[in-house]
Structures are given as C-alpha cells and as structure tokens.
Design an enzyme around this catalytic site. Sequence first.
Site, PDB file in Angstrom:
ATOM      1  N   PHE A 157       0.861  -1.182   0.000  1.00  0.00           N
ATOM      2  CA  PHE A 157       0.000   0.000   0.000  1.00  0.00           C
ATOM      3  C   PHE A 157       0.896   1.230   0.000  1.00  0.00           C
ATOM      4  O   PHE A 157       1.626   1.464   0.971  1.00  0.00           O
ATOM      5  CB  PHE A 157      -0.881  -0.038   1.252  1.00  0.00           C
ATOM      6  CG  PHE A 157      -1.915   1.046   1.369  1.00  0.00           C
ATOM      7  CD1 PHE A 157      -3.168   0.878   0.806  1.00  0.00           C
ATOM      8  CD2 PHE A 157      -1.653   2.207   2.080  1.00  0.00           C
ATOM      9  CE1 PHE A 157      -4.155   1.857   0.953  1.00  0.00           C
ATOM     10  CE2 PHE A 157      -2.623   3.184   2.226  1.00  0.00           C
ATOM     11  CZ  PHE A 157      -3.873   3.013   1.661  1.00  0.00           C
TER      12      PHE A 157
ATOM     13  N   GLU B  58       5.250   9.136   1.672  1.00  0.00           N
ATOM     14  CA  GLU B  58       6.341   9.531   0.780  1.00  0.00           C
ATOM     15  C   GLU B  58       7.537  10.008   1.587  1.00  0.00           C
ATOM     16  O   GLU B  58       7.416  10.274   2.801  1.00  0.00           O
ATOM     17  CB  GLU B  58       5.865  10.633  -0.162  1.00  0.00           C
ATOM     18  CG  GLU B  58       4.738  10.179  -1.075  1.00  0.00           C
ATOM     19  CD  GLU B  58       4.401  11.172  -2.167  1.00  0.00           C
ATOM     20  OE1 GLU B  58       3.580  10.830  -3.033  1.00  0.00           O
ATOM     21  OE2 GLU B  58       4.956  12.303  -2.163  1.00  0.00           O
ATOM     22  N   PRO B  59       8.699  10.144   0.940  1.00  0.00           N
ATOM     23  CA  PRO B  59       9.884  10.599   1.680  1.00  0.00           C
ATOM     24  C   PRO B  59       9.673  11.923   2.406  1.00  0.00           C
ATOM     25  O   PRO B  59      10.212  12.129   3.495  1.00  0.00           O
ATOM     26  CB  PRO B  59      10.950  10.721   0.593  1.00  0.00           C
ATOM     27  CG  PRO B  59      10.542   9.718  -0.444  1.00  0.00           C
ATOM     28  CD  PRO B  59       9.047   9.744  -0.437  1.00  0.00           C
TER      29      PRO B  59
ATOM     30  N   HIS C 147       6.419  13.341   2.879  1.00  0.00           N
ATOM     31  CA  HIS C 147       5.035  13.519   3.312  1.00  0.00           C
ATOM     32  C   HIS C 147       4.548  12.244   3.985  1.00  0.00           C
ATOM     33  O   HIS C 147       4.305  11.234   3.331  1.00  0.00           O
ATOM     34  CB  HIS C 147       4.133  13.875   2.126  1.00  0.00           C
ATOM     35  CG  HIS C 147       4.463  15.194   1.515  1.00  0.00           C
ATOM     36  ND1 HIS C 147       4.061  16.389   2.062  1.00  0.00           N
ATOM     37  CD2 HIS C 147       5.212  15.505   0.426  1.00  0.00           C
ATOM     38  CE1 HIS C 147       4.525  17.390   1.326  1.00  0.00           C
ATOM     39  NE2 HIS C 147       5.231  16.885   0.330  1.00  0.00           N
TER      40      HIS C 147
ATOM     41  N   CYS D 292      -8.941   3.360   4.523  1.00  0.00           N
ATOM     42  CA  CYS D 292      -8.094   2.163   4.626  1.00  0.00           C
ATOM     43  C   CYS D 292      -7.243   2.220   5.886  1.00  0.00           C
ATOM     44  O   CYS D 292      -7.092   1.219   6.603  1.00  0.00           O
ATOM     45  CB  CYS D 292      -7.195   2.046   3.399  1.00  0.00           C
ATOM     46  SG  CYS D 292      -8.065   1.877   1.814  1.00  0.00           S
TER      47      CYS D 292
ATOM     48  N   GLU E  14       0.677   4.472  10.785  1.00  0.00           N
ATOM     49  CA  GLU E  14      -0.782   4.651  10.776  1.00  0.00           C
ATOM     50  C   GLU E  14      -1.206   5.810  11.677  1.00  0.00           C
ATOM     51  O   GLU E  14      -2.277   5.789  12.281  1.00  0.00           O
ATOM     52  CB  GLU E  14      -1.517   3.369  11.202  1.00  0.00           C
ATOM     53  CG  GLU E  14      -0.961   2.077  10.662  1.00  0.00           C
ATOM     54  CD  GLU E  14      -1.014   1.954   9.162  1.00  0.00           C
ATOM     55  OE1 GLU E  14      -1.498   2.889   8.504  1.00  0.00           O
ATOM     56  OE2 GLU E  14      -0.556   0.935   8.643  1.00  0.00           O
TER      57      GLU E  14
END
Length: 391
Positions: free
Chosen positions: A135, A139-140, A142, A244, A369
């Site tokens: 999934f 990001e690096p 964000h 998700c 998460e």
Amino acid sequence: MTAFDAHDPLGIDDLLSDEDRAVRDTVRSWAADRVTPHVADWYERGELPSIRDLARELGSLGALGMSLTGYGCAGAGAVQYGLACLELEAADSGIRSLVSVQGSLAMYAIHRFGSEEQKQHWLPSMASGEVIGCFGLTEPDHGSDPAGMRTHAERDGSDWVLNGRKMWITNGSVAGVAVVWARTDEGIRGFVVPTDTPGFSAPEIKHKLSLRASVTSELVLDDVRLPADAVLPEAHGLRGPLSCLSHARYGIVWGSMGAARACFDTALAYTREREQFGKPLAGFQLTQAKLADMAVELHKGVLLAHHLGRRMDAGRLRPEQISFGKLNNTREAIEICRVARTLLGANGISMEYPVMRHSTNLESVLTYEGTVEMHQLVLGKALTGVDAFRG
C-alpha cells in the site's frame, strides 16, 4: 467462583464466543509453531526469509483479509480479526504488519473501492497468500500530511502514467501488486499497480533498528504506464486512503496489546523464578507494584479493543474512536515493554527474551498509521470542534 487467573484477571475470556476462542487459539498455535521459535534469529539477521511461505500459510488459516466477505475471504467478525492481530503481534509486530498491510490496506482498498473485475482478478489470490500486496501512501517528504503527496498520475490517451516515490512500504519488495495513491487533475486517486509493470521498482530498506523481521521498502515509479482500468473507480480524494488507514489502525489497537502481553508474561514468569537477596523478585513490593500496574494497563487496553470491535461489528465505530484506541494502546504497550525490561535487568536486553525486540518494534507501531501527536489532534478536534492540524 472460579480461581483468579493472572493471565486473564478481568475474565475477558467470558466475553468471547466459542468461535472467537477457536479463531484465537488457531492463530496462537500457528504463531507458536511457525514464528516464535525462529523470529529472534530473523530479527537479528534483519530479514524475513520465509515470507512467501508464511503468507500462504496465513492464507490457509483465513487470516488474510479475514474481515472481508467474498472472493475467498473468511468474512470473520471484527473481534475475531482483532484477536488474530493480538496473537500475531504477541509473536512479532512484523508478522502482524504483514497481515495488516495485506488485508486491511491493500485488499481492503480493492474490496471497497475497486471494480468487480479488479476484485475478481486480485482478491482470491491475495486471500490465499499466493500474491502479496502493499500500500503506497507515505512519501519521503510527506507522512502525516498525505495531502501534500508529490506522486502524480497523468493521462496519456486512455492510459495513466505514474511518477513518484513512496517510502516505508511494508511488503513492497515481495509484493505482486501495489495499491498506489497519486495526485491527478481530478484529485487524489488510487491505482492498482502490478509490480512487474515497467518503471516500477521496490528497493528494500536496510539498517532498520525496528521491525527487523519485516520487509520494508521504497517504491519507485518512473513513467509507470497503466491502462485506464487500473484506477480504483470508487476512490476519490483522501477519503479513500484514510478509510483504509482506519481499518488498519483498528488492527493495531489489538496487535499492540499482543506485544504488551508477551512482555508482561515474560516478566511475570521471570520474576517468579529469579532470586535475589534470598527470595524471588516477585516477592518484593516494588516488583509487585510494577506487575500490578502493567496488568491494569494491559487488560484495560484489551477491554478497549474488545469494545471497539463490538462497535465495528455493529457498524457504529467512528474514526475518532479508532484514534482513541490507537493512541492509548500503543502508548501503554510500549510502556509495559519498557517496565518489563527493568524487571529482567540485564537479561532484558538479551535476544533470549522477547522484551527488547517487542519494545523496539513498538517504536515503529507507535508512529505508523498516525503518530501519537496526530491522534491527539484527531481527538482534540472531536472534543473541541476546532481543527488544530495546520496552525
């Protein structure tokens, strides 16, 4: 009246059905046979060498996408899924992460937002463990603010072309399919990306000090060309990936208590057997105070997880309530592990015992998460009505 049970002091087992207990005991037995004897070595080596075999075995247990219905999924209840997460993480957080990412993120995204063709094509093989999924959201640059993602997808005729990077992706290097979220002219959309597509690569991240018995990767997308039907048709905007994440966070509420339970059980057994000053460590008041506080927080956390599971089964669980559980249980779990380490003394840092491994794993579970701070702000907004995320 039944005797007091040090491992179930509140009688939480009485809340479970026979089917709930059967699910729990099946997963516990599998983990004890296939993970616990080997995981310290995997952790020390920084690899999960049998991940594909483990995935297929977990699929045969019905543990992959187990709360989803149809397409080869078990259709289990939320409490049963939670109990499975607890037992898996009692063995190691990396194993529970494998299951969570497969079922609660990749499979859940396709199941909830995918086309019928996507579901038919991917979900049965993912449920069996023949295909591993990942999934791609973080990001690096964000993590907590996914709205700032730079990965983008542009239309080229009827195709889509994806470019960007994703970071800290569990299962990435062994996945056969990736659910990747990207910015488009239509807003944020999700894409189902076969990992053998030209331009896609997933180098594994090495030198981790946490979740070492887990595959963690970077996803690199360089002009990855996908057909029009690769997009998830029902996912528009951040609502898709965030829903998700809520599903995955629910599993963490349970799983973190598994790591805490393993450390509590280890500390309890150790202090009963270890002697200092002529008597067992368990005979000292300070030791008993620590054990009592650990037990209180552990079983409060399990009760909270159980309550949230019943609400999910009833269709009444809100995202803010999941944040409540994730915030409390991960914080308390890591504290239980740290106290357990003090009770084991120098042996607490030995790989002969699971305490330090669980503690360092929870450093990741505490963050992924949604960090502690992000869940505090989710609850803060719910309590006050004021959004403090951006100022």
